[in-house]
Design an enzyme around this catalytic site. Structure first.
Site, mmCIF file in Angstrom:
data_model
loop_
_atom_site.group_PDB
_atom_site.id
_atom_site.type_symbol
_atom_site.label_atom_id
_atom_site.label_comp_id
_atom_site.label_asym_id
_atom_site.label_seq_id
_atom_site.Cartn_x
_atom_site.Cartn_y
_atom_site.Cartn_z
ATOM 1 N N GLU A 202 0.854 -1.193 0.000
ATOM 2 C CA GLU A 202 0.000 0.000 0.000
ATOM 3 C C GLU A 202 0.889 1.241 0.000
ATOM 4 O O GLU A 202 2.080 1.168 0.340
ATOM 5 C CB GLU A 202 -0.888 0.013 1.241
ATOM 6 C CG GLU A 202 -1.898 -1.109 1.280
ATOM 7 C CD GLU A 202 -2.834 -1.108 0.079
ATOM 8 O OE1 GLU A 202 -3.523 -0.115 -0.166
ATOM 9 O OE2 GLU A 202 -2.851 -2.124 -0.637
ATOM 10 N N LYS A 217 -9.956 -6.416 4.451
ATOM 11 C CA LYS A 217 -10.404 -7.488 3.554
ATOM 12 C C LYS A 217 -11.239 -8.519 4.331
ATOM 13 O O LYS A 217 -12.247 -9.029 3.824
ATOM 14 C CB LYS A 217 -9.193 -8.159 2.899
ATOM 15 C CG LYS A 217 -8.495 -7.238 1.881
ATOM 16 C CD LYS A 217 -7.116 -7.761 1.515
ATOM 17 C CE LYS A 217 -6.476 -6.915 0.436
ATOM 18 N NZ LYS A 217 -5.042 -7.214 0.250
ATOM 19 N N GLY A 316 -0.344 -6.494 -7.104
ATOM 20 C CA GLY A 316 0.384 -6.160 -8.329
ATOM 21 C C GLY A 316 -0.545 -5.481 -9.322
ATOM 22 O O GLY A 316 -1.755 -5.703 -9.313
HETATM 23 N N1 LIG Z 1 -1.222 -2.351 -5.741
HETATM 24 C C1 LIG Z 1 -1.923 -3.458 -5.501
HETATM 25 O O1 LIG Z 1 -1.398 -4.585 -5.599
HETATM 26 C C2 LIG Z 1 -3.346 -3.378 -5.120
HETATM 27 C C3 LIG Z 1 -3.966 -2.188 -4.832
HETATM 28 N N2 LIG Z 1 -5.284 -2.161 -4.463
HETATM 29 C C4 LIG Z 1 -5.934 -0.906 -4.174
HETATM 30 O O2 LIG Z 1 -5.960 -0.125 -5.351
HETATM 31 C C5 LIG Z 1 -5.922 1.255 -5.021
HETATM 32 C C6 LIG Z 1 -4.754 1.899 -5.743
HETATM 33 O O3 LIG Z 1 -3.568 1.234 -5.385
HETATM 34 P P1 LIG Z 1 -2.201 1.515 -6.163
HETATM 35 O O4 LIG Z 1 -2.447 1.728 -7.593
HETATM 36 O O5 LIG Z 1 -1.293 0.419 -5.735
HETATM 37 O O6 LIG Z 1 -1.752 2.859 -5.468
HETATM 38 P P2 LIG Z 1 -0.796 4.006 -6.053
HETATM 39 O O7 LIG Z 1 -0.351 4.807 -4.887
HETATM 40 O O8 LIG Z 1 0.224 3.402 -6.945
HETATM 41 O O9 LIG Z 1 -1.822 4.830 -6.964
HETATM 42 C C7 LIG Z 1 -2.726 5.782 -6.481
HETATM 43 C C8 LIG Z 1 -2.636 6.988 -7.382
HETATM 44 O O10 LIG Z 1 -3.658 7.903 -7.026
HETATM 45 C C9 LIG Z 1 -3.107 9.212 -7.163
HETATM 46 N N3 LIG Z 1 -3.909 10.176 -6.410
HETATM 47 C C10 LIG Z 1 -3.845 10.477 -5.096
HETATM 48 N N4 LIG Z 1 -4.743 11.436 -4.805
HETATM 49 C C11 LIG Z 1 -5.374 11.740 -5.943
HETATM 50 C C12 LIG Z 1 -6.409 12.640 -6.281
HETATM 51 N N5 LIG Z 1 -6.979 13.442 -5.363
HETATM 52 N N6 LIG Z 1 -6.838 12.695 -7.560
HETATM 53 C C13 LIG Z 1 -6.287 11.897 -8.489
HETATM 54 N N7 LIG Z 1 -5.279 11.018 -8.236
HETATM 55 C C14 LIG Z 1 -4.858 10.944 -6.970
HETATM 56 C C15 LIG Z 1 -1.671 9.084 -6.673
HETATM 57 O O11 LIG Z 1 -0.867 10.126 -7.150
HETATM 58 C C16 LIG Z 1 -1.285 7.716 -7.251
HETATM 59 O O12 LIG Z 1 -0.704 7.844 -8.524
HETATM 60 C C17 LIG Z 1 -5.820 1.318 -3.489
HETATM 61 O O13 LIG Z 1 -7.116 1.429 -2.966
HETATM 62 C C18 LIG Z 1 -5.248 -0.049 -3.132
HETATM 63 O O14 LIG Z 1 -5.575 -0.456 -1.834
HETATM 64 C C19 LIG Z 1 -6.056 -3.293 -4.404
HETATM 65 C C20 LIG Z 1 -5.506 -4.506 -4.697
HETATM 66 C C21 LIG Z 1 -4.102 -4.653 -5.030
HETATM 67 N N1 LIG Z 2 -1.085 -4.130 -0.405
HETATM 68 C C1 LIG Z 2 -1.984 -5.170 -0.772
HETATM 69 C C2 LIG Z 2 -2.387 -5.004 -2.188
HETATM 70 C C3 LIG Z 2 -3.543 -5.792 -2.533
HETATM 71 O O1 LIG Z 2 -4.613 -5.727 -1.943
HETATM 72 C C4 LIG Z 2 -1.318 -6.522 -0.609
HETATM 73 O O2 LIG Z 2 -0.092 -6.554 -0.405
HETATM 74 O O3 LIG Z 2 -2.012 -7.526 -0.656
#
Ligand SMILES: NC(=O)C1=CN([C@@H]2O[C@H](COP(=O)(O)OP(=O)(O)OC[C@H]3O[C@@H](n4cnc5c(N)ncnc54)[C@H](O)[C@@H]3O)[C@@H](O)[C@H]2O)C=CC1
Ligand SMILES: N[C@@H](CC=O)C(=O)O
Ligand code: NA
Length: 440
Positions: A202, A217, A316
């Site tokens: 995260e 979760k 991922g």
């Molecule tokens: N990375 C993973 O493996 C997984 C992530 N998730 C969920 O997906 C979501 C996104 O995760 P990631 O892509 O990994 O995070 P990330 O941090 O890579 O992407 C989030 C993006 O949102 C942008 N952002 C922040 N505030 C903003 C705003 N006000 N307006 C527009 N953009 C804004 C950030 O600059 C960043 O680029 C989270 O809720 C996370 O819990 C769920 C499952 C797996």
């Molecule tokens: N940070 C989370 C991303 C997916 O939900 C994880 O490591 O499982």
């Protein structure tokens, strides 16, 4: 000429307008699939999916996406307020502004797809109520166990059965860390840095290692499995920061491995639901023991189906985008039909079972004085609290000895009271580790 010949092809139909909020690890992969697989997605939906806008935090940043720069905006609120959007994908994460943006999107007639477990586990009811009020979908398959289809099976495939238990590894980052510590002897910090670099963690990795992500979760799994409302505050949470190399070696010695588990149970006698996340030892023969790297696996136990297991990539960019796109296609099909899909089911309103009432087993390591009567005194402390001992192992160490006690099943309250009593005993120099044992 057949009747079908008059029907417009998918690409001739009015496109459905899709807005993306957030373009980080997951968002970038969502855009890639949406653009590279546009024709197939249009055929599967029945109409093209057109990216109508992408809200980002910083406009100038170089991004690995092939879209018209005019679609990029830093004003997410204006984007979701447009009124002409059919579908909004929220992959910003966190509580605000995500909550406000999702509510505005629903209010303005868009269905929403989100991967945001933190928000749903904190304030899901507000969001589900808005989706119902505006007759739109709110889908979130990506929020639990990444690519693994687990929420739709719980919500739809098992809707006619009674789920009694859900147990799994639902956090990729912590599984990656524990697996590296176990298999390569890597240190905690080193393994966490690798998980971050691979896009699993995260934005604030405390959410992973302190168990907030897994607890969120677990709340979503328990809510869907038991048709009730479980919030993150109802989930007992212990993270992996206290797990040491010694715990991992100790687990090996008893034919176990340390895994970070989420367990959700229905207690039929009290009609209550227990949900907990913590590191625990499980036997090497248990299927969850062989879940490596950032993979996740979830066991579901239901009355008619028996045991079901779901396995795959839990984190991922691309795996998570797969789940987002699956939801997007479903919600898009519903938009074309003009009716929302299956919503939430929380008709049971079951109480939360306190952690103390949970039946579990403990593995306790004690540093004790190596003298006559110590073993009997320690055994007495367990017996006094009605906790039965399964095995005891003793290793001498100079004037000290290490005792490793594994208990039979008892209530968590009795087990923790026993550990407190042990800590107060003069002959016990230190309770060096306490870990639960699950899965047999
Ligand atoms: N990375 C993973 O493996 C997984 C992530 N998730 C969920 O997906 C979501 C996104 O995760 P990631 O892509 O990994 O995070 P990330 O941090 O890579 O992407 C989030 C993006 O949102 C942008 N952002 C922040 N505030 C903003 C705003 N006000 N307006 C527009 N953009 C804004 C950030 O600059 C960043 O680029 C989270 O809720 C996370 O819990 C769920 C499952 C797996
Ligand atoms: N940070 C989370 C991303 C997916 O939900 C994880 O490591 O499982
Ligand atoms: Na999933």
């Amino acid at each position: 000429m057949t009747e079908n010949a008059d029907k417009p092809l998918a690409e001739e139909k009015q496109p459905l307008k899709v807005a993306l909020l957030g373009c980080g690890v997951v968002g970038t992969e969502v855009v890639r699939i949406l653009t590279e697989r546009a024709d197939d997605l249009a055929a599967r939906v029945g109409a093209p999916l057109e990216i109508a806008g992408i809200a980002v935090r910083r406009a100038g940043r170089t991004r690995d996406i092939a879209v018209d720069p005019a679609l990029i905006t830093t004003d997410a609120q204006a984007l979701v307020s447009r009124g002409d959007l059919d579908l909004v994908i929220e992959v910003i994460g966190g509580i605000e502004p995500a909550r406000g943006l999702i509510l505005t999107a629903l209010e303005n007639g868009a269905s929403v797809i989100t991967a945001n477990k933190a928000l749903l586990a904190e304030d899901g009811p507000t969001l589900f109520a808005a989706a119902e009020k505006y007759e739109r979908d709110l889908y979130f398959e990506a929020a639990v166990a990444g690519a693994i289809p687990i929420l739709r099976p719980l919500r739809e495939s098992l809707a006619g059965d009674d789920v009694v238990r859900v147990m799994g590894i639902v956090n990729g980052t912590t599984n990656y860390i524990l697996d590296k510590m176990d298999s390569t002897g890597a240190g905690f910090d080193e393994a966490l840095e690798e998980a971050q670099a691979l896009g699993y963690a995260e934005a604030d990795p405390t959410a992973d290692i302190e168990g907030f992500d897994a607890a969120a979760k677990a709340a979503l799994l328990a809510s869907l499995a038991f048709h009730t409302r479980v919030s993150i505050a109802d989930v007992h949470r212990e993270g992996i920061t206290e797990v040491t190399a010694t715990d991992i070696a100790s687990a090996r010695e008893m034919g176990c491995v340390v895994k970070f588990l989420a367990i959700c149970e229905l207690d039929e006698a009290s009609d209550s639901v227990g949900a907990r996340v913590y590191p625990a030892m499980i036997p090497l023969s248990h299927p969850l023991a062989s879940v490596r790297d950032a993979y996740n696996a979830v066991f579901v136990e239901s009355k008619a189906a028996g045991q079901l297991m779901f396995y795959g990539r839990g984190a991922g960019g691309a795996p998570t985008a797969s789940a987002v796109l699956g939801d997007l296609v479903s919600a898009a099909r519903n938009r074309l039909k003009g009716v929302p899909g299956v919503g939430e089911s929380s008709y049971t309103q079951r109480a939360a079972r306190p952690m103390g009432a949970t039946m579990t087993r403990y593995h306790v390591s004690l540093d004790v004085a190596d003298k006559a009567g110590v073993l009997a005194a320690v055994a007495h402390a367990f017996a006094e609290h009605d906790v039965s001992i399964q095995t005891v192992r003793q290793e001498g160490r100079g004037g000290d000895a290490q005792l490793v006690v594994v208990t039979h099943t008892a209530t968590d309250a009795a087990l923790s009271a026993t550990v407190e009593a042990l800590r107060d005993m003069d002959i016990v120099r230190e309770v060096s580790s306490v870990m639960r044992v699950e899965g047999d």
